[in-house]
Design an enzyme around this catalytic site. Structure first.
Site, PDB file in Angstrom:
ATOM      1  N   CYS A   1     -20.205  -4.669 -45.552  1.00  0.00           N
ATOM      2  CA  CYS A   1     -21.432  -4.120 -46.116  1.00  0.00           C
ATOM      3  C   CYS A   1     -22.651  -4.562 -45.332  1.00  0.00           C
ATOM      4  O   CYS A   1     -22.578  -5.348 -44.398  1.00  0.00           O
ATOM      5  CB  CYS A   1     -21.613  -4.605 -47.570  1.00  0.00           C
TER       6      CYS A   1
ATOM      7  N   CYS B   1      -7.245  -9.407 -41.197  1.00  0.00           N
ATOM      8  CA  CYS B   1      -8.467 -10.171 -41.443  1.00  0.00           C
ATOM      9  C   CYS B   1      -8.641 -10.336 -42.950  1.00  0.00           C
ATOM     10  O   CYS B   1      -8.437  -9.389 -43.710  1.00  0.00           O
ATOM     11  CB  CYS B   1      -9.683  -9.454 -40.854  1.00  0.00           C
TER      12      CYS B   1
ATOM     13  N   ASP C   1     -13.478   0.755 -23.970  1.00  0.00           N
ATOM     14  CA  ASP C   1     -13.627   0.884 -25.421  1.00  0.00           C
ATOM     15  C   ASP C   1     -13.589  -0.508 -26.028  1.00  0.00           C
ATOM     16  O   ASP C   1     -13.187  -1.483 -25.374  1.00  0.00           O
ATOM     17  CB  ASP C   1     -12.513   1.760 -26.009  1.00  0.00           C
ATOM     18  N   ASP C   2     -14.014  -0.604 -27.292  1.00  0.00           N
ATOM     19  CA  ASP C   2     -14.112  -1.926 -27.914  1.00  0.00           C
ATOM     20  C   ASP C   2     -12.797  -2.427 -28.498  1.00  0.00           C
ATOM     21  O   ASP C   2     -12.648  -3.631 -28.736  1.00  0.00           O
ATOM     22  CB  ASP C   2     -15.177  -1.916 -29.018  1.00  0.00           C
TER      23      ASP C   2
ATOM     24  N   SER D   1     -19.982   1.894 -29.269  1.00  0.00           N
ATOM     25  CA  SER D   1     -19.977   0.475 -28.916  1.00  0.00           C
ATOM     26  C   SER D   1     -19.295   0.188 -27.588  1.00  0.00           C
ATOM     27  O   SER D   1     -19.379  -0.933 -27.085  1.00  0.00           O
ATOM     28  CB  SER D   1     -19.319  -0.344 -30.026  1.00  0.00           C
TER      29      SER D   1
ATOM     30  N   TYR E   1     -18.537  -5.013 -31.989  1.00  0.00           N
ATOM     31  CA  TYR E   1     -18.453  -3.682 -32.579  1.00  0.00           C
ATOM     32  C   TYR E   1     -19.408  -3.425 -33.731  1.00  0.00           C
ATOM     33  O   TYR E   1     -20.087  -2.411 -33.770  1.00  0.00           O
ATOM     34  CB  TYR E   1     -17.017  -3.425 -33.040  1.00  0.00           C
TER      35      TYR E   1
ATOM     36  N   CYS F   1     -14.954 -16.932 -35.265  1.00  0.00           N
ATOM     37  CA  CYS F   1     -13.640 -16.659 -35.848  1.00  0.00           C
ATOM     38  C   CYS F   1     -12.934 -15.622 -34.980  1.00  0.00           C
ATOM     39  O   CYS F   1     -13.460 -14.533 -34.741  1.00  0.00           O
ATOM     40  CB  CYS F   1     -13.782 -16.140 -37.279  1.00  0.00           C
TER      41      CYS F   1
ATOM     42  N   CYS G   1      -8.087 -12.643 -36.085  1.00  0.00           N
ATOM     43  CA  CYS G   1      -7.404 -11.347 -35.965  1.00  0.00           C
ATOM     44  C   CYS G   1      -6.727 -11.203 -34.606  1.00  0.00           C
ATOM     45  O   CYS G   1      -5.848 -10.355 -34.431  1.00  0.00           O
ATOM     46  CB  CYS G   1      -8.370 -10.196 -36.217  1.00  0.00           C
TER      47      CYS G   1
ATOM     48  N   CYS H   1     -17.951 -14.209 -37.271  1.00  0.00           N
ATOM     49  CA  CYS H   1     -16.993 -13.185 -36.851  1.00  0.00           C
ATOM     50  C   CYS H   1     -17.420 -12.633 -35.491  1.00  0.00           C
ATOM     51  O   CYS H   1     -18.506 -12.055 -35.360  1.00  0.00           O
ATOM     52  CB  CYS H   1     -16.941 -12.057 -37.878  1.00  0.00           C
TER      53      CYS H   1
ATOM     54  N   ASN I   1     -22.092  -9.269 -48.867  1.00  0.00           N
ATOM     55  CA  ASN I   1     -21.408  -8.842 -47.649  1.00  0.00           C
ATOM     56  C   ASN I   1     -20.368  -9.893 -47.314  1.00  0.00           C
ATOM     57  O   ASN I   1     -20.706 -11.060 -47.088  1.00  0.00           O
ATOM     58  CB  ASN I   1     -22.411  -8.703 -46.496  1.00  0.00           C
ATOM     59  N   GLY I   2     -19.100  -9.502 -47.282  1.00  0.00           N
ATOM     60  CA  GLY I   2     -18.038 -10.447 -46.966  1.00  0.00           C
ATOM     61  C   GLY I   2     -16.799 -10.199 -47.802  1.00  0.00           C
ATOM     62  O   GLY I   2     -16.603  -9.121 -48.359  1.00  0.00           O
TER      63      GLY I   2
ATOM     64  N   GLY J   1     -22.044   0.561 -43.512  1.00  0.00           N
ATOM     65  CA  GLY J   1     -21.373   1.089 -44.691  1.00  0.00           C
ATOM     66  C   GLY J   1     -21.798   2.505 -44.992  1.00  0.00           C
ATOM     67  O   GLY J   1     -22.992   2.784 -45.106  1.00  0.00           O
TER      68      GLY J   1
END
Length: 490
Positions: free
Chosen positions: A12, A402, A365-366, A303, A262, A453, A456, A256, A118-119, A41
Site C-alpha cells: 500500500c 515474501c 527488466d527488473d 522500472s 521496482y 531484506c 525472497c 525491502c 503499509n506492510g 496500489g
C-alpha cells in the site's frame, strides 16, 4: 511491470497531513498525494478528514479518480479541517473486498481514530485468533484490522495514544508503516526493522506531512525533512513535532531492497538515496557482471528503463527506446480471462521495430516471476527483427515467498525455484540470461544508512512466521501451519 498478467505487487501507500496554519485544503492535498502514490496500489483507496476532532471519511474499490468523484470530494471538504489521512491499496488476483479498504475509522470509549497501514504482519494469525477468542468480531480479512483492535484496547489502558501505540508495537511482528490520526494528533510509526519506507515533509505555511514516498511530498508542495527511523514514533500536534525512539535500535535495519528495484517511483528519495540512481547503479553492476557484444540496450517499461540507462552507460552500448507502453489499458484488462491475459503483453507493449531490426539487443527488466511474460516479450523482439536478445535482470532470481508485504506468487509458480539460469533461459528463449548478484543488489543505494531484506532471493528471513500465510493475507483465507509442517528455515 515485469509480468503484466501476474505482476508483483506491494502492499500500500500511506499519507497524512497536519496543517498547523490552517491554510491548506487538506482533502485536496490528500487527493493529490494519493495520485502520486497510485503506483503502490490500484485496488482501493480512501480518505479520512478531521474537523475539530470529528473524523469522517470515504473509502471504496477503484482508482483515486474513480473513488473520489466531485460529489465525494465536496462531501469531504471541511473548511475548518487541519488534519487528514489517505491510503491506496494494491490489486490482487483474489477477491476484492471493500471492508479491507483504508483508512479504517474506529470509534471507541476515548474517541475516534483513523489508521492507514503499509506492510504485512507475520504474527497476524496468532493475534487475530487471540482477539476472536476474546470476543472480537472482524469485518474483513485484513491484518490492519488486527492493529486497530490492539491499538484500541491499549488506548483504553493508557493515558495517551502515543503510549498506546508504543504498547501495540510490543505485540506486532513483521512489516508495518502506519499513519494514525486521533482527534488532536497525527502519528507516524515505522516497524523496528524498517521494512517499508516512511518520510516526513514540512508545509510552507507551517505543519507536517507523512508519506510512503517523497514523490507525494512534491505533489502537495511540501519540503522533504527526513525519513522516519525504524522503530520511531513521530507525533505532529499543536506543539509541533515530537519523537519517541524507545523502539529504535532494537533490531537490525531491513529495508525491502525491492523498493529501489521496482516498487517506488524513480523520482522518490528513500533513506537519502535517489531511486532513479539506485536503478541506474543496478544496470551498471549488470554490465560488469554480464557483459556482451551488442548493438543497442533497451528497457522494459517502466522500472527497467533506468537500469537500461545504467547498463548502456557502463558498457558503452547505445541506449534505445525499444517499446511503447499503452497507458490506457487499466487493471480490469489484467483481470480478464486466460486468453486476455495471454494477449496482455502485445496490448500493453509494442516494439519500435526500427530500434531492434537486424540488431543484437540487450533487454533489461527488473525481474522474472513466472517466465511466461518474459518469453512473450522476447518473442515480440524477434518478430520485430532482432538478431539476438540478451536478457539482463536487475534483481537476483526470485526463489522464496515474501512475508513482509510483497505479493510474490506461490513458490511452486516461481520459475527460478529449482532451476538453473540455463534452464530458465531455455524457458524464456533468450540468447543469454544474466541476473544481478545478491552481492551487488545490497549495494544499489549508495549512501543509504540501512541494511536490506533479501529473503525472497536467499530464503534467509529475519522473522520466521509461526504460521504459513498465503501470498495475500488480505484477500485469501489465513492458513494455520499443519501439524508436522516445518517453519521457514527449518
Amino acid at each position: 511491470m515485469s509480468d503484466f498478467a501476474y505482476p508483483l505487487h506491494e502492499e500500500c501507500g500511506v499519507f497524512g497531513i497536519y496543517d498547523k496554519a490552517g491554510t491548506e485544503d487538506v482533502s485536496v492535498a490528500v487527493y493529490s498525494a494519493l495520485y502520486a502514490l497510485q503506483h503502490r496500489g490500484q485496488e482501493s483507496c480512501g480518505m479520512a478528514v478531521n474537523e475539530d476532532g470529528v473524523i469522517t471519511g470515504h473509502r471504496d474499490l477503484g482508482l483515486v479518480n474513480e473513488v473520489f468523484t466531485p460529489q465525494v470530494m465536496a462531501s469531504l471538504h471541511k473548511p475548518e479541517a487541519h488534519m487528514a489521512t489517505g491510503h491506496v491499496r494494491y490489486a490482487t488476483a483474489g477477491s476484492r473486498v471493500r471492508a479491507n479498504a483504508q483508512p479504517m475509522i474506529v470509534r471507541h470509549g476515548r474517541g475516534t481514530m483513523a489508521l492507514c497501514h503499509n506492510g504485512n504482519l507475520t504474527n497476524a494469525v496468532q493475534l487475530r485468533n487471540a482477539l476472536e477468542n476474546d470476543g472480537a468480531i472482524f469485518h474483513g480479512s485484513s491484518d490492519t484490522e488486527v492493529i486497530c483492535y490492539l491499538l484500541t484496547r491499549n488506548r483504553l489502558k493508557h493515558q495517551s495514544i502515543e503510549q498506546a501505540v508504543a504498547a501495540t508495537m510490543d505485540q506486532l511482528d513483521g512489516a508495518y508503516s502506519l499513519v494514525i490520526m486521533s482527534a488532536t494528533k497525527l502519528i507516524a510509526v515505522r516497524d523496528p526493522r524498517g521494512y517499508r519506507p516512511l518520510c516526513i515533509g514540512t508545509l510552507p505555511g507551517g505543519g507536517y506531512v507523512f508519506a510512503s514516498e517523497s514523490c507525494a511530498l512534491d505533489a502537495v508542495g511540501a519540503a522533504y525533512l527526513r525519513d522516519i527511523e525504524p522503530g520511531e514514533i513521530v507525533v505532529a500536534g499543536p506543539d509541533g513535532l515530537r519523537s519517541n525512539r524507545e523502539h529504535c535500535g532494537k533490531q537490525p535495519r531491513q529495508m525491502c531492497v525491492f523498493e529501489y528495484i521496482y516498487f517506488a517511483r524513480p523520482d522518490s528519495v528513500i533513506e537519502g538515496c535517489s531511486v532513479h540512481e539506485a536503478r541506474m547503479q543496478a544496470g551498471r553492476f549488470l554490465a560488469q557482471e554480464h557483459p556482451v557484444e551488442a548493438d543497442v540496450v533497451i528497457g522494459v517499461p517502466d522500472s527497467g528503463l533506468d537500469a537500461a540507462l545504467g547498463y548502456a552507460e557502463a558498457s558503452g552500448i547505445p541506449y534505445g527506446i525499444g517499446f511503447i507502453k499503452n497507458k490506457y489499458i487499466g487493471r480490469t484488462f489484467i483481470q480478464g480471462n486466460q486468453k486476455q491475459r495471454e494477449n496482455s503483453v502485445r496490448i500493453k507493449l509494442n516494439v519500435i521495430a526500427s530500434t531492434v531490426r537486424d540488431k543484437r539487443v540487450v533487454l533489461i527488466d527488473d525481474s522474472i516471476v513466472r517466465g511466461t511474460t518474459s518469453a512473450r516479450i522476447i518473442k515480440l523482439l524477434r518478430d520485430a527483427g532482432a538478431r539476438e536478445v540478451h536478457f539482463r535482470v536487475s534483481a537476483p532470481p526470485f526463489k522464496y515467498p515474501c512475508y513482509f508485504g510483497t505479493d510474490i506468487p506461490d513458490q511452486k509458480m516461481l520459475v527460478a525455484t529449482g532451476r538453473s539460469v540455463d534452464e530458465i533461459n531455455e524457458i524464456i528463449g533468450a540468447d543469454t540470461l544474466g541476473y544481478l548478484s545478491t552481492e551487488h543488489v545490497v549495494q544499489l543505494a549508495k549512501g543509504a544508512g540501512c541494511g536490506f531484506c533479501t529473503a525472497c532471493f536467499t530464503g534467509e528471513y529475519a522473522v520466521k512466521p509461526e504460521v504459513v500465510l498465503s501470498t495475500d493475507i488480505h484477500d485469501r483465507p489465513l492458513r494455520q501451519r499443519p501439524k508436522g509442517e516445518k517453519k521457514l528455515g527449518e
